[in-house]
Design a protein around this motif. Structure first.
Motif, PDB file in Angstrom:
ATOM      1  N   MET A 575      81.598  35.404 -32.741  1.00  0.00           N
ATOM      2  CA  MET A 575      80.769  34.977 -33.865  1.00  0.00           C
ATOM      3  C   MET A 575      80.239  33.571 -33.646  1.00  0.00           C
ATOM      4  O   MET A 575      79.075  33.263 -33.958  1.00  0.00           O
ATOM      5  N   GLU A 576      81.070  32.679 -33.095  1.00  0.00           N
ATOM      6  CA  GLU A 576      80.620  31.318 -32.814  1.00  0.00           C
ATOM      7  C   GLU A 576      79.518  31.314 -31.755  1.00  0.00           C
ATOM      8  O   GLU A 576      78.527  30.553 -31.847  1.00  0.00           O
ATOM      9  N   LYS A 577      79.659  32.204 -30.763  1.00  0.00           N
ATOM     10  CA  LYS A 577      78.622  32.311 -29.728  1.00  0.00           C
ATOM     11  C   LYS A 577      77.301  32.810 -30.317  1.00  0.00           C
ATOM     12  O   LYS A 577      76.214  32.300 -29.991  1.00  0.00           O
ATOM     13  N   MET A 578      77.346  33.808 -31.204  1.00  0.00           N
ATOM     14  CA  MET A 578      76.143  34.313 -31.855  1.00  0.00           C
ATOM     15  C   MET A 578      75.493  33.225 -32.701  1.00  0.00           C
ATOM     16  O   MET A 578      74.266  33.120 -32.780  1.00  0.00           O
ATOM     17  N   ARG A 579      76.322  32.398 -33.350  1.00  0.00           N
ATOM     18  CA  ARG A 579      75.765  31.328 -34.174  1.00  0.00           C
ATOM     19  C   ARG A 579      75.019  30.308 -33.317  1.00  0.00           C
ATOM     20  O   ARG A 579      73.938  29.838 -33.671  1.00  0.00           O
ATOM     21  N   ARG A 580      75.589  29.972 -32.123  1.00  0.00           N
ATOM     22  CA  ARG A 580      74.937  28.996 -31.239  1.00  0.00           C
ATOM     23  C   ARG A 580      73.649  29.557 -30.643  1.00  0.00           C
ATOM     24  O   ARG A 580      72.688  28.834 -30.450  1.00  0.00           O
ATOM     25  N   GLU A 581      73.634  30.863 -30.348  1.00  0.00           N
ATOM     26  CA  GLU A 581      72.444  31.467 -29.750  1.00  0.00           C
ATOM     27  C   GLU A 581      71.379  31.807 -30.780  1.00  0.00           C
ATOM     28  O   GLU A 581      70.298  32.261 -30.433  1.00  0.00           O
TER      29      GLU A 581
END
Length: 615
Positions: A575-581
């Protein structure tokens, strides 16, 4: 004659003031309308005789060893002669004229009843000594040891007298087991077990090291001698009896009254005690009668004491009083206080038998009835006398017959019923409150203790029950968690009930209730704890308790911070990766569901096929 009339008038005024003060002190009423209907003050004369009878006693004490008589003493080894001398000395002392004369002189020179109890008058200067052989040891000073029966040896406790004990090397079996590793001709090693005879013993038994094989040890009580010091004579072998001849006087009081004297005169004098009559009237020594043949002397006193009979009307209640003494003392108050205190008595009786006792808030009406009831001094005296263990008839005498025996009995019964009902309701309310308050405490404690065991429930998607409603059996470990809370709450409940009783009736009421066993005791505490444990355990059997994913009870009470599973950590990282991308945001729960769905649809790997073994 005129002087006598003035004295009687002053005495009558003192009696009126005493009656008014007693009524005002003994009740909570301010009596201002006391009316004397009839008064008969009179000075009565009577005779008091104090008879002193001489009593001679031979007081003997035994001393260890031989004691020699001192100067003026008498010593003999003949027991019969010793007894005869003691009897002769006692008879001589009893008829000794100087003893009687000194008693008469002493009483004449002292105030009335200076000697009012058994008193020592004289100790004969000559003591009698008798030395005799100790019967316990027959003069030897030592006796046979009871532990070893004089043998000086006792059976060995290590081997029970057999002289041999089990071998510690082989455990009493006689053989030892040896394990060794051997290698055969192919080079393979194997373990072998061999049984061999024990070389430390014979047949599994060895000589006892405590007794050296004899089976006997030296007696520790006598040190092996077989004898111990005689306790009767402390090892001296002889005892000396020393006798002293002592003369006592036993005073006895009796009263003689002129013909026509009312019976209450003697009863009043007995109440205050003949020895203290000097503080209530005028007493003068009239004559002395000496009876030397009876070893007695009589002192005859002429006593003059005022008495007064009154008929008093207080608020329409008429009572007949009897007072006596220079400083008026109330002998009989004619039950006037019972009539004046009727309203307080009735209020207490009504509240103890009324409908209010079925209410959990009974203590309110009980306090309103107890408070005015205990404001009266006579009721306080009744409670104090009962706390001392006095019977109802003795309590009536203590309060100068101002109330009847039936009043005392009924008052104590009503007060006991009222306090008992109020305290029972207090116990019940405290019991319910303790159980209710202990439930969340127990939930939190047991959830924290078993957090590791039930992590699978805590990490679920939905809220689960720690203890489902349908489980079988009472969860006693949950119920036991209520004990600390219940114990502390019970002490608090006891303090509150005692505080209520002290506020309503004072310290004496608390003491009386404690003597009557009405306050919470150890058995009440045990009953409350056991019932709370069992009841709370039964509640836990059916009451659901759930904790959410954040470790909060009922989603409100934070209990602990749950561990985050590996899968949840991976979902959080994704989820953190999706937020950054900048991709569409999805919750951890959605990501976890997709991950599980992919795992379910993914085909399972086929197990590797093992190569067939060549022939």
């Amino acid at each position: 004659m005129e002087a006598d009339d003035r004295f009687l008038q002053r005495y009558l005024d003192s009696c009126k003031a005493t009656a008014a003060g007693y009524i005002e002190r003994a009740t909570r009423f301010n009596v201002t309308d006391l009316v004397v209907r009839d008064a008969r003050p009179v000075v009565r004369q009577f005779t008091v005789t104090i008879r002193h009878e001489l009593e001679v006693c031979s007081e003997s004490t035994d001393h260890h060893g031989v004691h020699h008589p001192g100067q003026g003493d008498f010593g003999t080894a003949d027991w019969k002669w010793y007894q005869e001398q003691a009897a002769v000395q006692g008879r001589a002392e009893l008829t000794r004229p100087e003893t009687m004369d000194s008693l008469v002189q002493s009483v004449r020179n002292q105030a009335y009843a200076a000697i009012s109890a058994r008193t020592r008058l004289r100790t004969h200067p000559r003591r009698l000594f008798h030395t005799y052989t100790c019967n316990g040891c027959n003069g030897r000073g030592r006796v046979c040891c009871e532990r070893c029966s004089g043998a000086g040896q006792v059976r060995c406790g290590g081997c029970s007298g057999s002289g041999r004990v089990s071998c510690s090397s082989c455990g009493g079996s006689g053989t030892v087991v040896q394990h060794r590793t051997v290698t055969d001709y192919n080079g393979h090693s194997r373990s072998e077990t061999q049984h061999r005879s024990c070389g430390s013993c014979s047949g599994g038994r060895v000589t006892c090291f405590h007794c050296g094989g004899s089976g006997q040890n030296r007696c520790g009580n006598c040190g092996g001698s077989g004898e111990v010091t005689c306790t009767g004579c402390s090892g001296h072998g002889y005892l000396t009896k020393v006798t002293s001849t002592v003369t006592y006087t036993n005073p006895g009081f009796s009263g003689r009254y002129p013909e026509g004297t009312p019976d209450y005169v003697h009863a009043a004098l007995c109440k205050v005690g003949f020895a203290s009559l000097a503080s209530h009237g005028e007493i003068a020594l009239e004559h002395v009668n000496v009876f030397r043949e009876k070893s007695a002397v009589e002192f005859v006193y002429q006593c003059t004491m005022p008495f007064c009979e009154l008929s008093i009307d207080v608020r329409g209640v008429t009572s007949h009083w009897v007072m006596f003494g220079a400083d008026p003392q109330i002998f009989d108050a004619g039950g006037v206080l019972e009539a004046l205190l009727e309203s307080d008595f009735k209020a207490l009786a009504d509240v103890s038998a009324g409908r209010a006792r079925w209410s959990p808030w009974f203590y309110r009406s009980a306090g309103k009835a107890i408070a005015p009831f205990m404001e009266s001094e006579v009721n306080q005296m009744v409670i104090d006398a009962t706390s001392e263990g006095l019977a109802p008839n003795a309590v009536v005498e203590r309060v100068s017959r101002s109330v009847s025996e039936a009043y005392v009995q009924q008052t104590l019964e009503n007060l006991k019923t009222t306090i008992s009902v109020a305290l029972n309701w207090s116990r019940f309310r405290s019991f319910i409150a303790l159980i209710i308050l202990s439930i969340p405490f127990s939930f939190a404690a047991i959830a924290y203790i078993e957090r590791d065991k039930r992590i699978d429930l805590l990490s679920a998607d939905t809220q689960r029950l720690i203890y489902p409603p349908g489980n079988s059996g009472i969860v006693w470990e949950m119920g036991l968690m209520t004990i600390p809370f219940t114990v502390l709450g019970w002490f608090l409940a006891k303090w509150l009930s005692t505080r209520w009783l002290k506020k309503a009736g004072g310290e004496r009421t608390v003491l009386w209730a404690q003597r009557q066993g009405l306050l919470m005791g150890k058995w009440t505490a045990l009953m409350v704890i056991v019932t709370a444990v069992g009841t709370t355990g039964a509640f836990f059997k059916r009451w659901p308790m759930w904790i959410d994913n954040d470790g909060k009870g009922y989603g409100v009470i934070p209990l602990y911070k749950p561990r985050i599973p590996v899968e949840a950590q991976e979902a959080a990282m994704e989820m953190e990766k999706m937020r950054r991308e900048g991709r569409k945001f999805e919750s951890v729960v959605d990501i976890e569901k997709k991950r599980r769905e992919r795992a379910r649809l993914k085909p399972a790997k086929k197990p590797p096929v093992e190569n067939a073994e060549k022939p």
